[in-house]
Design a protein around this motif. Structure first.
Motif, short mmCIF file in Angstrom:
data_model
loop_
_atom_site.label_atom_id
_atom_site.label_comp_id
_atom_site.label_asym_id
_atom_site.label_seq_id
_atom_site.Cartn_x
_atom_site.Cartn_y
_atom_site.Cartn_z
N ARG A 181 0.83 -1.21 0.00
CA ARG A 181 0.00 0.00 0.00
C ARG A 181 0.87 1.26 0.00
NH1 ARG A 181 -5.27 -0.47 1.37
NH2 ARG A 181 -6.05 -2.55 1.81
N VAL A 220 1.03 4.13 -2.97
CA VAL A 220 0.81 5.55 -2.71
C VAL A 220 1.97 6.39 -3.25
CG1 VAL A 220 0.85 7.24 -0.85
CG2 VAL A 220 -0.69 5.31 -0.73
N GLN A 267 1.81 6.58 -7.02
CA GLN A 267 0.69 7.41 -7.43
C GLN A 267 1.04 8.89 -7.28
OE1 GLN A 267 -2.00 6.07 -8.77
NE2 GLN A 267 -2.84 8.08 -9.21
N ASN A 286 -3.75 10.64 -0.70
CA ASN A 286 -3.12 9.40 -1.13
C ASN A 286 -2.84 8.45 0.02
OD1 ASN A 286 -2.79 9.10 -3.97
ND2 ASN A 286 -1.64 11.00 -3.91
N ARG A 291 -5.98 6.81 0.79
CA ARG A 291 -6.23 5.78 -0.20
C ARG A 291 -5.36 4.56 0.09
NH1 ARG A 291 -6.30 9.56 -4.53
NH2 ARG A 291 -8.48 10.14 -4.36
N HIS A 332 -9.93 6.01 2.17
CA HIS A 332 -10.41 7.22 1.52
C HIS A 332 -11.93 7.28 1.49
CE1 HIS A 332 -10.92 10.17 -1.82
NE2 HIS A 332 -10.03 10.77 -1.07
N HIS A 333 -12.49 6.15 1.09
CA HIS A 333 -13.94 6.08 1.00
C HIS A 333 -14.60 6.31 2.37
CE1 HIS A 333 -17.69 4.65 -0.78
NE2 HIS A 333 -17.89 4.07 0.37
N ARG A 349 -6.89 7.71 -14.07
CA ARG A 349 -6.30 6.82 -13.08
C ARG A 349 -5.78 5.53 -13.73
NH1 ARG A 349 -6.26 8.10 -7.98
NH2 ARG A 349 -5.50 6.47 -6.62
N GLU A 380 -8.29 15.25 -10.74
CA GLU A 380 -8.85 14.71 -9.50
C GLU A 380 -9.70 15.72 -8.75
OE1 GLU A 380 -7.95 11.62 -7.46
OE2 GLU A 380 -8.10 11.08 -9.56
#
Lengths: 306, 557
Positions: A24, A28, A31, A183, A186, A191-192, B179, B198
């Motif tokens: 993870r 991140v 990203q 990030n 996420r 995040h959600h 993405r 975003e």
């Protein structure tokens, strides 16, 4: 339960969580590099490697990050090494863990060993590792008795999760990018949950607060500290009239209370330092658990040792 | 050029965005070089990755009740910073003019008095709702979200093809495309400074919050969807999720005493702003279609009472009516006192006898569009239509001249698109999305949705007609970018990770993985040898020392 087996289970929990969280964290990181071309690749690679406690080479780049943290089985902080570690620990406890769980662990190892992980597209590789870890922990939860062994597994997982979440928060705390916190959320799969809790208009402070203090989100630091405490409590069955004699329990309890009762602003004031503190606590907890529950195995093998 | 682009030439008629008369255009030269480093199988597998990811993530578009992965092409479309800056200004100008026009049409009607546009044109639009007359939204904004469709003509000039100010859709694909494309082409994407997309949901949320009735400091915003069977349901869910607001259906809403609430497990909860993705006619069965189950009776009353804001406003359809479109350049001059920054496509108004006469004989050369169509429905492209279609069309036009406009065939620009493993020129359009936060503050999402017609020579790009999409990269200009900022505020400390210090384990691991000569001690210590402030003893002391190998092997495993 044999100390040796208990130790194996504790480490299965830790290694699996380490594999998942490393994956993870790296995701991140990649990203962030993609989204913000202004980020200096070398600098953020250095940051990441040092946050992960991996030896920092000169001028590291993305390839080096992937090697050190994902593919290279000889690099101790890599996903490959963690999954290998989980599998070896699993092998030593094969008679205790359920067949299905062993199979899940072994399949996972087979799917990544010998450079197989490297051959996947990074995004697919991360997803694969995340999903395999979820399969293993789901299988463990559903097919093992929730007895002593299972508590050791949970304890290992929780300790590692606290440590890794702290590292993840460290990366955000030192990154100036605007999307760093989004990030990290996420990365924690949060995040959600975060957006649903706080709504769309949020600040970095909210994000840090959520990851550290939320009582309902299973990857938050406070939640995980509590989970570790519960596991230790279950392991230490005798009736307790006053206080706690268990060092690990004491450490976890004080840390959690300190976080929970501290004004949020104070926590955020010195975030990087606090995160290092958390990592330290995790090391101490691990040490305490080891000396209390696992040292039997050590003593026995010491005599035979090299 | 690579195998993918081997032998690529544009088409003779249209403007190709990659290859010009003088070879590859600037915007794409770097991109083509990157693609040149991949072999064809690699590109194919990346394209496959896009598809499977979309299937897994449920990024789908409903066509006739079937959920299909939204087609996304592996070759991105590139727009230079300079080009984009012009488009951005043009789109914002257009939105401002539309706002002014709507305010006027539903207000005092100056534009009719000054004879810029006949009143008849407006009031005969099926989307003109007199229910909205003299109702001013709280912050004056009616087009919270607008999608302005742009095409590039034969000379490469961007022109507005149509405006969408009712419920423009497609913005979710802009975000998901980005993405997944970044995942599929990381080494290409991180060579560029691509303007991020975003931020859209937060811009939208800001606009919706700004639209809340006055006196509400922390408005509750919801997204109203027709339900899971709507073709854009994926988008509704994504926007609600990213804004952190509830996604509601009509049956979740309750209106009473001019207020709107949602039904929750904790009882009724008031709602202040509704971002609706339901068409006007279905919004309020008490006002419009009485049999609609998608809306909620009393919504309009609540809006009129000033207790709830509806975005986009009811009655906006009058501004994106295609007949009104033909007046848009005049309207921009009239309301803003500026020349339009984006040109339109020449059009004939068929309700004007002179125009009609001219067009009727040339139906086979022109494009005919129903004025209130969306999604490419009902459009007839003259050169491609057969005699019978043209006859039908002629009858329809004579019957309802107000319902049609005619335009010359615009050869939309082409961008290479991967078809059966080869790059082929395919026609594209561009839908930038604008969010109006009020007070002259219009945010235009950099890029927007590029739609591509997947069959050869096809000019209709709509998703509902089997179109695909491309990720649209707006390259940030060198000027716009300040010198690289220092990202990190120093190297953070960390505590070295401990490990299960059984050297046996690591030996096995090392053997299995690499057949490396590295002995357990080698790396076990490498970690703890690093200086650190915490006295964690080396893992080998912390953990039980290793049993002899022979001993370990007889242990039950």
């Amino acid at each position: 339960m044999l100390s040796r087996i208990a130790e194996s289970l504790f480490w299965i929990g830790r290694y699996l969580e380490r594999a998942e969280d490393t994956c993870r964290i790296v995701e991140v990181h990649l990203q962030l590099l993609l989204e913000d071309p202004l980020v200096n690749q070398e600098e953020s690679a250095t940051t990441l490697l040092s946050v992960m406690g991996s030896p920092v080479v000169e001028t590291p780049d993305t390839a080096e990050v992937l090697r050190a943290l994902c593919y290279d089985g000889a690099s101790p902080s890599s996903i490959a090494a963690a999954l290998g570690g989980a599998r070896e620990a699993g092998r030593r406890a094969r008679e205790t863990i359920s067949i299905e769980m062993w199979e899940a662990i072994n399949t996972t190892w087979n799917s990544v060993k010998g450079g197989r992980l490297q051959r996947m597209r990074p995004a697919s590789a991360f997803k694969h590792v995340r999903e395999r870890c979820a399969v293993i922990s789901g299988t463990a939860d559903q097919t093992m008795s929730h007895d002593e062994g299972w508590h050791f597994l949970t304890l290992g997982r929780s300790v590692e999760r606290i440590d890794m979440t702290a590292r993840m928060i460290s990366t955000a705390a030192v990154t100036a990018g605007t999307s760093a916190w989004a990030n990290v959320l996420r990365g924690c799969g949060a995040h959600h949950a975060f957006i649903r809790t706080y709504g769309g208009v949020t600040t970095d402070r909210d994000a840090a607060e959520f990851l550290l203090l939320d009582r309902l989100f299973p990857r938050s630091v406070v939640y995980t500290l509590h989970a570790a405490e519960v596991a230790l409590n279950e392991l230490d069955q005798h009736v307790r009239r006053v206080g706690f004699d268990d060092e690990a329990q004491r450490l976890l309890g004080t840390t959690r209370s300190e976080l929970e009762y501290c004004p949020v602003d104070q926590i955020l004031e010195n975030l990087p330092k606090r995160m290092v503190g958390l990592q330290r606590i995790c090391a101490q907890v691990s040490e305490a658990v080891t000396s209390r529950y696992f040292t039997g195995a050590e003593a026995a093998s010491w005599q035979e040792g090299n | 050029m690579t195998a993918l682009f081997e032998g690529y030439v544009g088409t003779s008629l249209a403007y190709d965005e990659v290859v010009g008369p003088a070879g590859v255009r600037d915007a794409y030269s770097g991109l083509l070089r990157r693609f040149a480093r991949m072999d064809l199988d690699d590109v194919r597998s990346r394209a496959e990755y896009l598809k499977s990811t979309y299937t897994d993530q449920g990024v789908t578009f409903d066509i006739g009740g079937e959920e299909r992965p939204f087609p996304l092409d592996i070759i991105p479309r590139v727009i230079l910073a300079g080009e984009w800056a012009e488009l951005e200004v043009g789109v914002a100008q257009r939105v401002q003019a539309i706002e002014a026009f709507l305010a006027d049409v539903y207000g005092e009607g100056r534009v009719f008095r000054d004879k810029v546009i006949p009143r008849k044109v407006v009031v005969t639009s099926p989307h003109y709702h007199r229910e909205m007359a003299h109702l001013t939204p709280p912050n004056g904004v009616r087009c919270h979200v607008a999608g302005i469709d742009l095409v590039r003509d034969e000379n490469g000039q961007f022109r507005v093809l149509e405006d969408n100010v009712r419920v423009p859709s497609g913005v979710s694909y802009v975000m998901t495309n980005r993405r997944v494309m970044f995942q599929a082409l990381p080494e290409v994407a991180n060579r560029y400074r691509i303007s991020p997309v975003e931020g859209y949901p937060l811009q939208l949320l800001a606009a919706l919050r700004a639209a809340a009735p006055s006196g509400i400091s922390d408005p509750v915003v919801v997204v109203l969807t027709p339900g899971v069977y709507n073709s854009a349901y994926f988008e509704h869910a994504l926007l609600a999720r990213m804004m952190g607001v509830e996604l509601v259906e009509g049956r979740d809403l309750v209106c009473h005493n001019g207020r709107v609430s949602i039904r929750t497990t904790q009882g009724l909860r008031p709602v202040h702003v509704i971002y609706r993705r339901v068409d006007d006619g279905f919004l309020d069965p008490a006002q419009f279609q009485a049999d609609s189950l998608l809306g909620c009776a009393g919504l309009l009353t609540a809006m009129r009472a000033g207790n709830v804001a509806i975005a986009n406003a009811v009655g906006n359809g009058v501004a994106d009516d295609k007949l009104v479109y033909t007046y848009m350049p005049d309207l921009i001059r009239y309301y803003l006192g500026e020349e339009p920054k984006l040109s339109s496509v020449d059009s004939w108004r068929l309700e004007e006898p002179a125009h009609r006469e001219e067009v009727m004989d040339r139906l086979d050369e022109l494009v005919l569009k129903p004025v209130d169509g969306s999604g490419g429905k009902g459009i007839v492209i003259g050169p491609k239509a057969c005699r019978r279609e043209l006859d039908d069309l002629r009858a329809k036009i004579s019957h309802d001249p107000r319902g049609w406009i005619a335009q010359p065939v615009v050869q939309l620009s082409t961008v290479p698109t991967m078809i059966d493993g080869k790059a082929k020129p395919r026609h594209v359009d561009l839908r930038p999305f604008a969010v109006n936060k009020g007070g002259g503050n219009v945010y235009v999402l950099p890029g927007g949705l590029t739609r591509v017609a997947l069959s050869e020579g096809e000019l209709i790009v709509n998703s509902s007609q089997g179109g695909g999409s491309k990720d649209t990269w707006v390259l940030a200009g060198a000027k716009a970018v300040p010198k690289p900022i220092k990202v990190s505020v120093g190297i953070p400390e960390s505590v070295p990770m401990v490990e299960l210090g059984d050297e046996k384990i690591q030996q096995q691991q090392a053997q299995q993985q690499q057949q490396q000569r590295s002995v357990a001690h080698g790396y076990c210590h490498s970690r703890v040898d690093r200086p650190h402030h915490l006295e964690v003893p080396p893992a080998s002391l912390l953990e039980p020392p290793a049993p002899r190998v022979a001993d370990a092997e007889v242990r039950p495993c």
